[in-house]
Design a protein around this motif. Sequence first.
Motif, PDB file in Angstrom:
ATOM      1  N   LEU A   1      -4.743  -9.152 -16.562  1.00  0.00           N
ATOM      2  CA  LEU A   1      -5.837  -8.315 -16.069  1.00  0.00           C
ATOM      3  C   LEU A   1      -6.455  -8.889 -14.794  1.00  0.00           C
ATOM      4  O   LEU A   1      -6.828  -8.132 -13.887  1.00  0.00           O
ATOM      5  CB  LEU A   1      -6.905  -8.149 -17.156  1.00  0.00           C
ATOM      6  N   ARG A   2      -6.547 -10.191 -14.717  1.00  0.00           N
ATOM      7  CA  ARG A   2      -7.076 -10.818 -13.482  1.00  0.00           C
ATOM      8  C   ARG A   2      -6.148 -10.567 -12.301  1.00  0.00           C
ATOM      9  O   ARG A   2      -6.602 -10.306 -11.182  1.00  0.00           O
ATOM     10  CB  ARG A   2      -7.310 -12.305 -13.707  1.00  0.00           C
ATOM     11  N   ARG A   3      -4.830 -10.656 -12.558  1.00  0.00           N
ATOM     12  CA  ARG A   3      -3.873 -10.359 -11.481  1.00  0.00           C
ATOM     13  C   ARG A   3      -3.993  -8.895 -11.055  1.00  0.00           C
ATOM     14  O   ARG A   3      -3.985  -8.579  -9.860  1.00  0.00           O
ATOM     15  CB  ARG A   3      -2.445 -10.672 -11.929  1.00  0.00           C
ATOM     16  N   ALA A   4      -4.137  -8.008 -12.038  1.00  0.00           N
ATOM     17  CA  ALA A   4      -4.283  -6.587 -11.730  1.00  0.00           C
ATOM     18  C   ALA A   4      -5.560  -6.346 -10.932  1.00  0.00           C
ATOM     19  O   ALA A   4      -5.575  -5.516 -10.014  1.00  0.00           O
ATOM     20  CB  ALA A   4      -4.288  -5.756 -13.011  1.00  0.00           C
ATOM     21  N   GLN A   5      -6.613  -7.066 -11.272  1.00  0.00           N
ATOM     22  CA  GLN A   5      -7.869  -6.933 -10.538  1.00  0.00           C
ATOM     23  C   GLN A   5      -7.667  -7.324  -9.072  1.00  0.00           C
ATOM     24  O   GLN A   5      -8.147  -6.639  -8.161  1.00  0.00           O
ATOM     25  CB  GLN A   5      -8.929  -7.817 -11.196  1.00  0.00           C
ATOM     26  N   GLY A   6      -6.922  -8.398  -8.840  1.00  0.00           N
ATOM     27  CA  GLY A   6      -6.618  -8.817  -7.471  1.00  0.00           C
ATOM     28  C   GLY A   6      -5.759  -7.796  -6.749  1.00  0.00           C
ATOM     29  O   GLY A   6      -5.975  -7.506  -5.563  1.00  0.00           O
ATOM     30  N   GLN A   7      -4.774  -7.234  -7.468  1.00  0.00           N
ATOM     31  CA  GLN A   7      -3.927  -6.207  -6.865  1.00  0.00           C
ATOM     32  C   GLN A   7      -4.742  -4.970  -6.503  1.00  0.00           C
ATOM     33  O   GLN A   7      -4.528  -4.362  -5.449  1.00  0.00           O
ATOM     34  CB  GLN A   7      -2.808  -5.806  -7.827  1.00  0.00           C
ATOM     35  N   LEU A   8      -5.669  -4.588  -7.368  1.00  0.00           N
ATOM     36  CA  LEU A   8      -6.492  -3.418  -7.096  1.00  0.00           C
ATOM     37  C   LEU A   8      -7.382  -3.651  -5.873  1.00  0.00           C
ATOM     38  O   LEU A   8      -7.545  -2.761  -5.027  1.00  0.00           O
ATOM     39  CB  LEU A   8      -7.339  -3.052  -8.310  1.00  0.00           C
ATOM     40  N   ALA A   9      -7.923  -4.857  -5.756  1.00  0.00           N
ATOM     41  CA  ALA A   9      -8.714  -5.192  -4.565  1.00  0.00           C
ATOM     42  C   ALA A   9      -7.847  -5.088  -3.310  1.00  0.00           C
ATOM     43  O   ALA A   9      -8.307  -4.607  -2.262  1.00  0.00           O
ATOM     44  CB  ALA A   9      -9.309  -6.592  -4.697  1.00  0.00           C
ATOM     45  N   ALA A  10      -6.583  -5.500  -3.432  1.00  0.00           N
ATOM     46  CA  ALA A  10      -5.671  -5.403  -2.292  1.00  0.00           C
ATOM     47  C   ALA A  10      -5.392  -3.947  -1.929  1.00  0.00           C
ATOM     48  O   ALA A  10      -5.318  -3.600  -0.747  1.00  0.00           O
ATOM     49  CB  ALA A  10      -4.368  -6.133  -2.603  1.00  0.00           C
ATOM     50  N   VAL A  11      -5.270  -3.091  -2.935  1.00  0.00           N
ATOM     51  CA  VAL A  11      -5.050  -1.662  -2.681  1.00  0.00           C
ATOM     52  C   VAL A  11      -6.248  -1.083  -1.934  1.00  0.00           C
ATOM     53  O   VAL A  11      -6.086  -0.355  -0.945  1.00  0.00           O
ATOM     54  CB  VAL A  11      -4.801  -0.891  -4.000  1.00  0.00           C
ATOM     55  N   THR A  12      -7.437  -1.410  -2.384  1.00  0.00           N
ATOM     56  CA  THR A  12      -8.656  -0.933  -1.715  1.00  0.00           C
ATOM     57  C   THR A  12      -8.671  -1.387  -0.256  1.00  0.00           C
ATOM     58  O   THR A  12      -8.945  -0.596   0.655  1.00  0.00           O
ATOM     59  CB  THR A  12      -9.910  -1.445  -2.452  1.00  0.00           C
ATOM     60  N   ARG A  13      -8.338  -2.649  -0.045  1.00  0.00           N
ATOM     61  CA  ARG A  13      -8.317  -3.206   1.309  1.00  0.00           C
ATOM     62  C   ARG A  13      -7.267  -2.483   2.165  1.00  0.00           C
ATOM     63  O   ARG A  13      -7.516  -2.167   3.335  1.00  0.00           O
ATOM     64  CB  ARG A  13      -8.016  -4.705   1.215  1.00  0.00           C
ATOM     65  N   MET A  14      -6.116  -2.233   1.569  1.00  0.00           N
ATOM     66  CA  MET A  14      -5.049  -1.541   2.304  1.00  0.00           C
ATOM     67  C   MET A  14      -5.493  -0.154   2.755  1.00  0.00           C
ATOM     68  O   MET A  14      -5.210   0.261   3.885  1.00  0.00           O
ATOM     69  CB  MET A  14      -3.788  -1.437   1.434  1.00  0.00           C
ATOM     70  N   ILE A  15      -6.172   0.554   1.873  1.00  0.00           N
ATOM     71  CA  ILE A  15      -6.661   1.891   2.222  1.00  0.00           C
ATOM     72  C   ILE A  15      -7.696   1.796   3.339  1.00  0.00           C
ATOM     73  O   ILE A  15      -7.664   2.567   4.310  1.00  0.00           O
ATOM     74  CB  ILE A  15      -7.224   2.607   0.982  1.00  0.00           C
ATOM     75  N   GLU A  16      -8.615   0.836   3.210  1.00  0.00           N
ATOM     76  CA  GLU A  16      -9.658   0.654   4.231  1.00  0.00           C
ATOM     77  C   GLU A  16      -9.058   0.290   5.583  1.00  0.00           C
ATOM     78  O   GLU A  16      -9.602   0.659   6.624  1.00  0.00           O
ATOM     79  CB  GLU A  16     -10.636  -0.441   3.794  1.00  0.00           C
ATOM     80  N   GLU A  17      -7.925  -0.412   5.561  1.00  0.00           N
ATOM     81  CA  GLU A  17      -7.270  -0.823   6.810  1.00  0.00           C
ATOM     82  C   GLU A  17      -6.289   0.219   7.337  1.00  0.00           C
ATOM     83  O   GLU A  17      -5.671   0.011   8.378  1.00  0.00           O
ATOM     84  CB  GLU A  17      -6.551  -2.160   6.583  1.00  0.00           C
ATOM     85  N   GLY A  18      -6.149   1.326   6.596  1.00  0.00           N
ATOM     86  CA  GLY A  18      -5.272   2.398   7.056  1.00  0.00           C
ATOM     87  C   GLY A  18      -3.788   2.089   6.928  1.00  0.00           C
ATOM     88  O   GLY A  18      -2.990   2.583   7.724  1.00  0.00           O
ATOM     89  N   LYS A  19      -3.415   1.285   5.953  1.00  0.00           N
ATOM     90  CA  LYS A  19      -1.993   0.953   5.758  1.00  0.00           C
ATOM     91  C   LYS A  19      -1.214   2.211   5.382  1.00  0.00           C
ATOM     92  O   LYS A  19      -1.772   3.219   4.964  1.00  0.00           O
ATOM     93  CB  LYS A  19      -1.833  -0.101   4.659  1.00  0.00           C
ATOM     94  N   ASP A  20       0.103   2.110   5.507  1.00  0.00           N
ATOM     95  CA  ASP A  20       0.933   3.286   5.242  1.00  0.00           C
ATOM     96  C   ASP A  20       0.923   3.649   3.758  1.00  0.00           C
ATOM     97  O   ASP A  20       0.751   2.802   2.885  1.00  0.00           O
ATOM     98  CB  ASP A  20       2.367   3.061   5.741  1.00  0.00           C
TER      99      ASP A  20
END
Length: 85
Positions: free
Chosen positions: A15-34
Amino acid sequence: MDLDPTDMKPVINRLRRAQGQLAAVTRMIEEGKDCKSVVTQLAAVSSALDRAGFSIIATALQHCMTQEDPSLDQAELEKLFLSLA
């Protein structure tokens, strides 16, 4: 039913790893990743959460089978399991 934190350590780690992955997804969206990269990471988060949920339910099943007075009956366990599908 109380879950033993020692038994749940691998689930907590997942769950902690998933939490980190979810934060990365949010960051990716904010940065306009593909879109492909975002969806790939989101799928990884979803899979990690599913595996954690299945592990928790498997632990509950094992616990209920070994107890004389199970805290969850079969119908409740089935409902929990199906909620992950």
